[in-house]
Motif scaffolding. Structure first.
Motif, PDB file in Angstrom:
ATOM      1  N   THR A  38      15.421 -13.662  41.992  1.00 31.40           N
ATOM      2  CA  THR A  38      16.091 -13.999  43.026  1.00 31.40           C
ATOM      3  C   THR A  38      16.697 -15.189  44.429  1.00 31.40           C
ATOM      4  OG1 THR A  38      16.063 -11.736  42.533  1.00 31.40           O
ATOM      5  CG2 THR A  38      17.140 -11.937  44.780  1.00 31.40           C
ATOM      6  N   ASP A  52      24.916 -16.116  51.916  1.00 32.60           N
ATOM      7  CA  ASP A  52      25.415 -15.126  52.046  1.00 32.60           C
ATOM      8  C   ASP A  52      23.993 -14.571  53.115  1.00 32.60           C
ATOM      9  OD1 ASP A  52      24.896 -12.656  53.581  1.00 32.60           O
ATOM     10  OD2 ASP A  52      26.722 -11.421  52.270  1.00 32.60           O
ATOM     11  N   THR A  54      23.147 -13.353  55.301  1.00 34.29           N
ATOM     12  CA  THR A  54      22.363 -11.913  55.627  1.00 34.29           C
ATOM     13  C   THR A  54      21.750 -11.999  54.851  1.00 34.29           C
ATOM     14  OG1 THR A  54      24.689 -11.074  57.679  1.00 34.29           O
ATOM     15  CG2 THR A  54      23.190  -9.290  56.790  1.00 34.29           C
ATOM     16  N   GLU A  55      22.391 -11.669  53.474  1.00 35.90           N
ATOM     17  CA  GLU A  55      21.609 -11.001  52.470  1.00 35.90           C
ATOM     18  C   GLU A  55      20.455 -11.358  52.414  1.00 35.90           C
ATOM     19  OE1 GLU A  55      22.976 -10.575  47.490  1.00 35.90           O
ATOM     20  OE2 GLU A  55      24.595 -10.847  48.573  1.00 35.90           O
ATOM     21  N   ALA A  58      17.679 -10.797  54.604  1.00 38.05           N
ATOM     22  CA  ALA A  58      17.666  -9.347  53.791  1.00 38.05           C
ATOM     23  C   ALA A  58      16.167  -9.808  53.100  1.00 38.05           C
ATOM     24  CB  ALA A  58      18.569  -8.332  54.169  1.00 38.05           C
ATOM     25  N   PHE A  59      16.993 -10.262  51.995  1.00 39.80           N
ATOM     26  CA  PHE A  59      15.686 -10.103  50.865  1.00 39.80           C
ATOM     27  C   PHE A  59      14.199 -10.866  51.038  1.00 39.80           C
ATOM     28  CE2 PHE A  59      14.370 -14.070  47.905  1.00 39.80           C
ATOM     29  CZ  PHE A  59      13.669 -12.866  46.540  1.00 39.80           C
TER      30      PHE A  59
END
Length: 98
Positions: A38, A52, A54-55, A58-59
């Motif tokens: 990922t 992205d 924000t994504e 979060a990851f």
């Protein structure tokens, strides 16, 4: 001296900090092994200017979200000392220290 930065494109460190963070967490048994794939996908999105943020954040923060601040700080400091600080470019180190 305190440093605070996140460098994904080798601007001040010879290291992909986002990837080394996940490798560090996988090595400590905190993140799952598939997190490395990922992380690579996020790097590819970044390289295409399609990240992205924000994504991505979060990851990157998922495994430490439930930790106390001192626990998260301890991991961050260990990662920095072991894997990031040794890769600071000499000129970047001098600039950060001024």
């Amino acid at each position: 001296m305190r440093y605070r930065f996140w460098d994904m494109d080798h601007t001040i460190i010879d290291n992909d900090c986002d990837v080394s963070w996940k490798r560090f967490l996988v090595g400590r048994g905190i993140a799952r092994e598939d997190a490395l794939r990922t992380a690579e996908r996020f790097w590819e999105a970044y390289a295409r200017d399609e990240l992205d943020e924000t994504e991505f954040l979060a990851f990157q923060l998922a495994e430490i979200a439930e930790l106390t601040e001192p626990e998260a700080r301890e991991l961050a400091v260990e990662h920095f000392v072991r894997l990031v600080a040794p890769t600071l470019y000499p000129q970047a180190r001098r600039m950060l220290e001024t």
